[in-house]
Write an enzyme that holds these catalytic residues in place. Structure first.
Site, PDB file in Angstrom:
ATOM      1  N   ASP A   1      46.577  42.516  49.464  1.00  0.00           N
ATOM      2  CA  ASP A   1      45.363  43.098  48.902  1.00  0.00           C
ATOM      3  C   ASP A   1      45.032  42.322  47.624  1.00  0.00           C
ATOM      4  OD1 ASP A   1      43.501  44.576  47.507  1.00  0.00           O
ATOM      5  OD2 ASP A   1      44.629  46.460  47.576  1.00  0.00           O
TER       6      ASP A   1
ATOM      7  N   GLY B   1      38.660  35.123  56.683  1.00  0.00           N
ATOM      8  CA  GLY B   1      37.201  35.198  56.686  1.00  0.00           C
ATOM      9  C   GLY B   1      36.561  33.920  57.203  1.00  0.00           C
TER      10      GLY B   1
ATOM     11  N   LYS C   1      29.218  37.318  40.854  1.00  0.00           N
ATOM     12  CA  LYS C   1      29.500  35.881  40.846  1.00  0.00           C
ATOM     13  C   LYS C   1      29.114  35.250  39.498  1.00  0.00           C
ATOM     14  CE  LYS C   1      31.393  35.253  44.868  1.00  0.00           C
ATOM     15  NZ  LYS C   1      32.815  34.859  44.945  1.00  0.00           N
TER      16      LYS C   1
ATOM     17  N   TYR D   1      26.167  41.390  44.261  1.00  0.00           N
ATOM     18  CA  TYR D   1      26.967  40.199  44.565  1.00  0.00           C
ATOM     19  C   TYR D   1      26.701  39.090  43.539  1.00  0.00           C
ATOM     20  CZ  TYR D   1      28.513  36.161  47.378  1.00  0.00           C
ATOM     21  OH  TYR D   1      29.119  35.009  47.831  1.00  0.00           O
TER      22      TYR D   1
ATOM     23  N   GLY E   1      42.365  35.804  51.330  1.00  0.00           N
ATOM     24  CA  GLY E   1      41.125  35.929  52.114  1.00  0.00           C
ATOM     25  C   GLY E   1      41.064  34.835  53.169  1.00  0.00           C
TER      26      GLY E   1
ATOM     27  N   ASP F   1      45.649  37.891  53.742  1.00  0.00           N
ATOM     28  CA  ASP F   1      44.411  38.672  53.860  1.00  0.00           C
ATOM     29  C   ASP F   1      44.826  40.141  53.985  1.00  0.00           C
ATOM     30  OD1 ASP F   1      41.716  39.612  54.639  1.00  0.00           O
ATOM     31  OD2 ASP F   1      41.320  37.500  55.023  1.00  0.00           O
ATOM     32  N   ILE F   2      43.842  41.057  53.904  1.00  0.00           N
ATOM     33  CA  ILE F   2      44.196  42.471  54.105  1.00  0.00           C
ATOM     34  C   ILE F   2      44.281  42.820  55.587  1.00  0.00           C
ATOM     35  CG2 ILE F   2      43.505  43.699  51.991  1.00  0.00           C
ATOM     36  CD1 ILE F   2      40.766  44.119  53.459  1.00  0.00           C
TER      37      ILE F   2
HETATM   38  N1  SER Z   1      26.083  33.481  52.119  1.00  0.00           N
HETATM   39  C1  SER Z   1      26.159  34.406  51.041  1.00  0.00           C
HETATM   40  C2  SER Z   1      25.425  35.653  51.326  1.00  0.00           C
HETATM   41  O1  SER Z   1      24.482  35.595  52.065  1.00  0.00           O
HETATM   42  C3  SER Z   1      25.609  33.788  49.793  1.00  0.00           C
HETATM   43  O2  SER Z   1      26.639  33.264  49.038  1.00  0.00           O
HETATM   44  O3  SER Z   1      25.758  36.675  50.802  1.00  0.00           O
END
Ligand code: SER
Length: 313
Positions: A53, A12, A147, A143, A9, A35-36
């Site tokens: 990937d 990014g 995490k 998300y 990654g 990265d992909i």
């Molecule tokens: N910056 C991230 C988000 O907004 C939070 O870890 O998804």
């Protein structure tokens, strides 16, 4: 001597700057970017790159063996706003990529891992101010759930298999080199771009939405500092709270007005408001300060100066 590092990654928002910094520090050939998709020209010209990937274990293993990789920084993830639109894809990417590197370490093919967590591990029932390292965590986003689960697995692999995995809960990150993608805190980057381009910005978060934030230079320094710390100093193997500053869209607008007096901000909260409302306003990072000497350097006005100066160029 530093053994080879793999960044997954690398193209990014965080990966780009992390790769460049690690290359400066350890030498370009010691840091393999992957990265992909390909990244910006500066990154691509700066050292070795592999298309990879993060969900493909065999492909990662091949790169690890080929370059005799010792450490992996896993920066590939789907962020909060995009993850709400593609829940299963987010879960698949965020979890399988983590299992891939944890299992490589479990099989002694690599010896150290960095994996980023986030303030998104907290939820609407978490105390909002000065949020503690250990507290109620009931994340309400895809998300955040990924995490939070990831943190549990990191600690489990550390305790059960001795895997040396290290992590911080990044706040919203502000940077000018690479745009963020799909996050709830992205307004704090967009606002600087549009302040310069249009002199105005319509914020998708409301005026008083206070969130923990950090300038990228601090985030990169924290990451490398944690990775270089002696293992025996680290008491947290899920993920460390990491604090710097907290501000609202209104605060950023006021800070920008010191440079661009005519700057105007308006507010049109969208679905991301609900995500932001479920996160802490400020973070207690005492443990990171104690264990590995964490100290942030950039406040909001310094961040604003850096952002506007560099974006103008
Ligand atoms: N910056 C991230 C988000 O907004 C939070 O870890 O998804």
């Amino acid at each position: 001597m530093q053994k080879p590092i793999l960044i997954i990654g690398a193209c990014g928002q965080i990966g780009t700057e992390l790769t460049m910094e690690l290359r400066n520090k350890y030498g370009a050939d010691k840091v393999i970017a992957s990265d992909i998709r390909e990244g910006n020209d500066t990154l691509m010209a700066s050292g070795p790159f592999e298309l990879l990937d993060a969900t493909n274990y065999a492909a990662i293993e091949d790169v690890v063996m080929h370059y005799e990789i010792d450490e992996v920084y896993l920066m590939a993830a789907m962020l909060s706003a995009t993850a709400e639109k593609f829940p299963m894809r987010a879960w698949n990417l965020n979890m399988n990529s983590l299992f891939n590197v944890l299992n490589l370490a479990k099989e002694n093919k690599i010896s150290k891992i960095f994996w980023p967590s986030s303030i998104a591990v907290f939820g609407p029932n978490t105390p909002k101010e000065n949020t503690a390292q250990s507290t109620i965590m009931e994340p309400s986003t895809v998300y955040g759930i990924s995490k939070q689960s990831g943190e549990r697995w990191c600690e489990y692999y550390f305790k059960k298999f001795g895997v040396d995995v290290r992590s911080v809960r990044y706040p919203g990150l502000i940077s000018w080199k690479t745009m963020p993608g799909g996050g709830t805190t992205d307004y704090a980057v967009e606002i600087y771009h549009e302040a310069l381009e249009k002199g105005s910005y319509q914020s998708f978060l409301d005026k008083g939405t206070k969130l923990p934030m950090m300038y990228m230079d601090d985030a990169i320094r924290a990451t490398i500092q944690l990775m270089e710390s002696p293992a025996e100093q680290l008491t947290v193997r899920s993920s460390y709270n990491l604090g710097s500053m907290s501000f609202t869209p209104d605060d950023v607008a006021k800070s920008i007005k010191k440079h661009i007096p005519g700057f105007e901000i308006s507010y049109a909260p969208d679905f991301r408001q609900k995500i932001a409302d479920s996160w802490p306003s400020s973070i207690d990072d005492t443990q990171a300060k104690k264990d590995w000497d964490w100290k942030p350097e950039f406040d909001l006005d310094q961040t604003t100066s850096e952002m506007l100066t560099n974006l103008k160029k």
